[in-house]
Design an enzyme around this catalytic site. Sequence first.
Site, mmCIF file in Angstrom:
data_model
loop_
_atom_site.group_PDB
_atom_site.id
_atom_site.type_symbol
_atom_site.label_atom_id
_atom_site.label_comp_id
_atom_site.label_asym_id
_atom_site.label_seq_id
_atom_site.Cartn_x
_atom_site.Cartn_y
_atom_site.Cartn_z
ATOM 1 C CG ASP A 13 -2.016 1.009 1.135
ATOM 2 O OD1 ASP A 13 -2.381 1.403 0.003
ATOM 3 O OD2 ASP A 13 -2.532 1.420 2.194
ATOM 4 C CG HIS A 30 -0.656 2.155 -9.208
ATOM 5 N ND1 HIS A 30 -0.814 1.779 -7.896
ATOM 6 C CD2 HIS A 30 -1.741 2.926 -9.499
ATOM 7 C CE1 HIS A 30 -1.941 2.297 -7.420
ATOM 8 N NE2 HIS A 30 -2.516 3.005 -8.368
ATOM 9 C CG LEU A 124 9.615 -16.744 -3.943
ATOM 10 C CD1 LEU A 124 9.924 -16.632 -2.445
ATOM 11 C CD2 LEU A 124 9.739 -15.348 -4.559
#
Length: 242
Positions: A13, A30, A124
């Site tokens: 955020d 973003h 991962l």
Amino acid sequence: MSKVPYHVAIVMDGNGRWATKRFLPRIAGHRQGVESLRRCVEACVERGVGVLTVFAFSSENWNRPSEEVSGLMELLALTLSGEVPRLHANGVRIHFVGDRVRLSQKVQAGLAQAEHTTAGNQRLVLNVCFNYGGRWDIAQAAQKLASRGEAITELSLDRAMALAHVPDPDLLIRTGGELRISNFLLWQVAYSELYFSDKLWPEFDEAALDEALAFFRTRERRFGQTSAQVGGHGVRHGMKVA
Ligand code: IPE
Ligand code: IPE
Ligand code: MG
């Protein structure tokens, strides 16, 4: 014991505020958030984290101005084509988690392709939650069980949830200074350690990640038991005198 969390989840955020502070359009924040995510994925691989789950777009984010929503959809498509080769080379397996029905055919095809390309990777697991909501997840799991006529138990629900392929998060990080969950992994964070950072997501660098991992090392996880039962002395590990 190394105490690196096996599964780290992040509410990324603060992109909009990062951009606004610089007199830039929110979408620039973003875009910078994608850079931050790339850095974070690579740092998690290096530190031995097994699963990274990130919140990229919530069920409620559709309520933003339409130009921001379309900018985010475009950014997802661009990121898919730009980042997948590097993720693949780093041994990252990608999963998209969320309701895909509302996404364009092009984006849906890109998601499927990214998952297919990276399916054999084992360093991962990267779960990208897009058009995801914790309530949606619980409801879709219950619907799945109901349609199969299966009993609803904690175990059956757990197996029908969108993150059934990984254990629950050990550490949940939220950047951007807000102390809330915002409909992220409601079911799965039952016993996660919670870490809130005032840093905006584009500023969340390796040092900030290391601070979160250091915080995690100080926690004694009791899962309802007493400190003595889990081998502690009633104080946090990080504060114990040897
Ligand atoms: C998080 O950053 C990214 C998404 C929700 C897509 P925000 O866009 O919420 O940034 P702030 O909270 O407005 O700063
Ligand atoms: C949560 O952030 C969603 C993502 C990071 C994708 P929001 O910015 O949407 O959360 P609220 O609205 O401040 O609770
Ligand atoms: Mg926000």
